[in-house]
Design a protein around this motif. Structure first.
Motif, PDB file in Angstrom:
ATOM      1  N   UNK A   1      18.382 -10.003  -5.837  1.00 14.59           N
ATOM      2  CA  UNK A   1      17.816  -8.688  -6.184  1.00 14.59           C
ATOM      3  C   UNK A   1      16.761  -8.197  -5.206  1.00 14.59           C
ATOM      4  N   UNK A   2      16.186  -9.102  -4.381  1.00 14.48           N
ATOM      5  CA  UNK A   2      15.140  -8.687  -3.462  1.00 14.48           C
ATOM      6  C   UNK A   2      15.635  -7.688  -2.429  1.00 14.48           C
ATOM      7  N   UNK A   3      16.912  -7.792  -2.042  1.00 12.06           N
ATOM      8  CA  UNK A   3      17.432  -6.905  -1.005  1.00 12.06           C
ATOM      9  C   UNK A   3      18.174  -5.712  -1.586  1.00 12.06           C
TER      10      UNK A   3
ATOM     11  N   UNK B   1      12.208  -0.956   9.820  1.00 13.36           N
ATOM     12  CA  UNK B   1      11.050  -1.811   9.596  1.00 13.36           C
ATOM     13  C   UNK B   1      10.995  -2.292   8.146  1.00 13.36           C
ATOM     14  N   UNK B   2      11.393  -1.422   7.212  1.00 14.62           N
ATOM     15  CA  UNK B   2      11.428  -1.837   5.817  1.00 14.62           C
ATOM     16  C   UNK B   2      12.509  -2.888   5.597  1.00 14.62           C
ATOM     17  N   UNK B   3      13.636  -2.732   6.286  1.00 16.00           N
ATOM     18  CA  UNK B   3      14.697  -3.742   6.186  1.00 16.00           C
ATOM     19  C   UNK B   3      14.203  -5.079   6.714  1.00 16.00           C
ATOM     20  N   UNK B   4      13.461  -5.038   7.813  1.00 12.23           N
ATOM     21  CA  UNK B   4      12.903  -6.267   8.375  1.00 12.23           C
ATOM     22  C   UNK B   4      11.942  -6.927   7.385  1.00 12.23           C
ATOM     23  N   UNK B   5      11.081  -6.108   6.757  1.00 11.54           N
ATOM     24  CA  UNK B   5      10.135  -6.638   5.771  1.00 11.54           C
ATOM     25  C   UNK B   5      10.859  -7.288   4.606  1.00 11.54           C
ATOM     26  N   UNK B   6      11.906  -6.606   4.116  1.00 14.32           N
ATOM     27  CA  UNK B   6      12.671  -7.120   2.984  1.00 14.32           C
ATOM     28  C   UNK B   6      13.353  -8.441   3.326  1.00 14.32           C
TER      29      UNK B   6
ATOM     30  N   UNK C   1       6.495   3.662   7.873  1.00 14.74           N
ATOM     31  CA  UNK C   1       6.756   2.679   6.826  1.00 14.74           C
ATOM     32  C   UNK C   1       5.473   2.125   6.217  1.00 14.74           C
ATOM     33  N   UNK C   2       4.366   2.141   6.963  1.00 15.88           N
ATOM     34  CA  UNK C   2       3.091   1.676   6.412  1.00 15.88           C
ATOM     35  C   UNK C   2       2.617   2.632   5.321  1.00 15.88           C
ATOM     36  N   UNK C   3       2.709   3.940   5.589  1.00 16.54           N
ATOM     37  CA  UNK C   3       2.343   4.928   4.568  1.00 16.54           C
ATOM     38  C   UNK C   3       3.211   4.778   3.332  1.00 16.54           C
ATOM     39  N   UNK C   4       4.511   4.564   3.546  1.00 15.91           N
ATOM     40  CA  UNK C   4       5.424   4.402   2.419  1.00 15.91           C
ATOM     41  C   UNK C   4       5.069   3.162   1.598  1.00 15.91           C
ATOM     42  N   UNK C   5       4.747   2.059   2.264  1.00 12.05           N
ATOM     43  CA  UNK C   5       4.396   0.836   1.544  1.00 12.05           C
ATOM     44  C   UNK C   5       3.077   0.983   0.795  1.00 12.05           C
ATOM     45  N   UNK C   6       2.092   1.624   1.424  1.00 11.13           N
ATOM     46  CA  UNK C   6       0.808   1.817   0.760  1.00 11.13           C
ATOM     47  C   UNK C   6       0.946   2.722  -0.456  1.00 11.13           C
ATOM     48  N   UNK C   7       1.787   3.744  -0.346  1.00 17.53           N
ATOM     49  CA  UNK C   7       2.041   4.620  -1.495  1.00 17.53           C
ATOM     50  C   UNK C   7       2.707   3.842  -2.614  1.00 17.53           C
TER      51      UNK C   7
END
Length: 277
Positions: A84-86, A126-131, A207-213
């Motif tokens: 489920x994480x991905x 970048x979000x895919x990499x983080x995931x 992606x940083x703004x998206x993650x912080x939001x």
């Protein structure tokens, strides 16, 4: 058939940092309404929606088959639990479908797939990499606990592995420790992605703004977001039981629902423009 968002969520009483999207306080009723809208989107385009679920299911089946073929029996359970994480990244096409259904815009396969391809040039990569990074951390921390707790166990076949994990004292210790560690990783990943993926698809933000939001949304709505996380995890894990095939239906509905929940918890861009002026 188009999807609609009914009702207006209350606005966030505290303003966000400058340049950050504004968020709302939501309730469990917003989850219910989003689920109804997500199911409506699925019924509007069942074949296209089901395609994304089928792709995810086939990937899961092939992944488990590769683990068995390579003799990596120990990885099957952490891979299934971490699956489920991905899911949020796999639902990018579903977000685009819901957005177009919501605005009444016609679309076909080429429009949706081209939008997904274009995401590689934006911040979605970048979000895919983080995931995927957190997913692999999850897998290798399981390997670490296996080595520490079940160091003398033999995993020559799947039945032997299941017996060791579920019917021995060391196996229960491994499950408890692994579950606690996995819960922390899952909570961290959910917090940074719950609205980040659809936001990156809709808006030209980093992606940083998206993650912080996304983190702010979870911080301001802890009970509602925990409820949504539990729904996602339980639904996907139950969908894995019939050889991953339940994902053909559940993943699209959850993906469409995520889009509508994002619309309710993050204020529209036009509202931000008015506030800025």
């Amino acid at each position: 058939m188009t999807s609609e968002i009914t009702g207006t969520p209350p606005t966030n009483p505290t303003p966000p940092p400058q340049g950050m999207p504004e968020t709302n306080i939501v309730t469990v009723d917003d989850i219910t309404a989003s689920l109804k809208a997500g199911f409506s989107d699925f019924l509007a385009r069942p074949v296209m929606s089901g395609f994304f679920g089928l792709f995810y299911a086939v990937f899961g089946i092939l992944f488990v088959w590769c683990l068995v073929s390579l003799g990596k029996i120990w990885m099957i359970i952490p891979a299934i639990v971490g699956f489920p994480l991905v899911a949020p990244f796999a639902a990018a096409g579903l977000y685009e479908m819901s957005q177009r259904l919501q605005t009444g815009e016609s679309f076909g396969w080429s429009e949706i797939l081209s939008v997904m391809v274009q995401q590689r040039k934006r911040e979605m990569g970048w979000m895919a990499f983080t995931t995927l990074f957190i997913f692999w951390v999850w897998v290798y921390q399981v390997r670490l606990w296996l080595a520490i707790i079940l160091q003398d166990a033999s995993f020559s076949d799947f039945d032997g592995f299941m017996h060791t994990v579920f019917f021995t004292q060391e196996g229960w210790i491994f499950l408890i420790v692994g579950t606690c560690a996995g819960a922390l990783l899952s909570a961290a990943l959910f917090s940074v992605t719950v609205v980040a993926m659809p936001m990156l698809l809709e808006r030209d933000v980093d992606f940083v703004t998206a993650m912080l939001t996304s983190i702010r949304v979870v911080r301001d709505n802890p009970v509602v977001m925990l409820t949504w996380a539990a729904i996602i995890s339980a639904t996907i894990l139950l969908s894995l039981v019939p050889a991953f095939l339940g994902l053909i239906f559940t993943l699209p509905i959850l993906g469409h629902t995520t889009w509508h929940l994002y619309q309710r918890v993050v204020q529209p861009m036009e509202n931000e423009s008015i506030a800025a002026s």
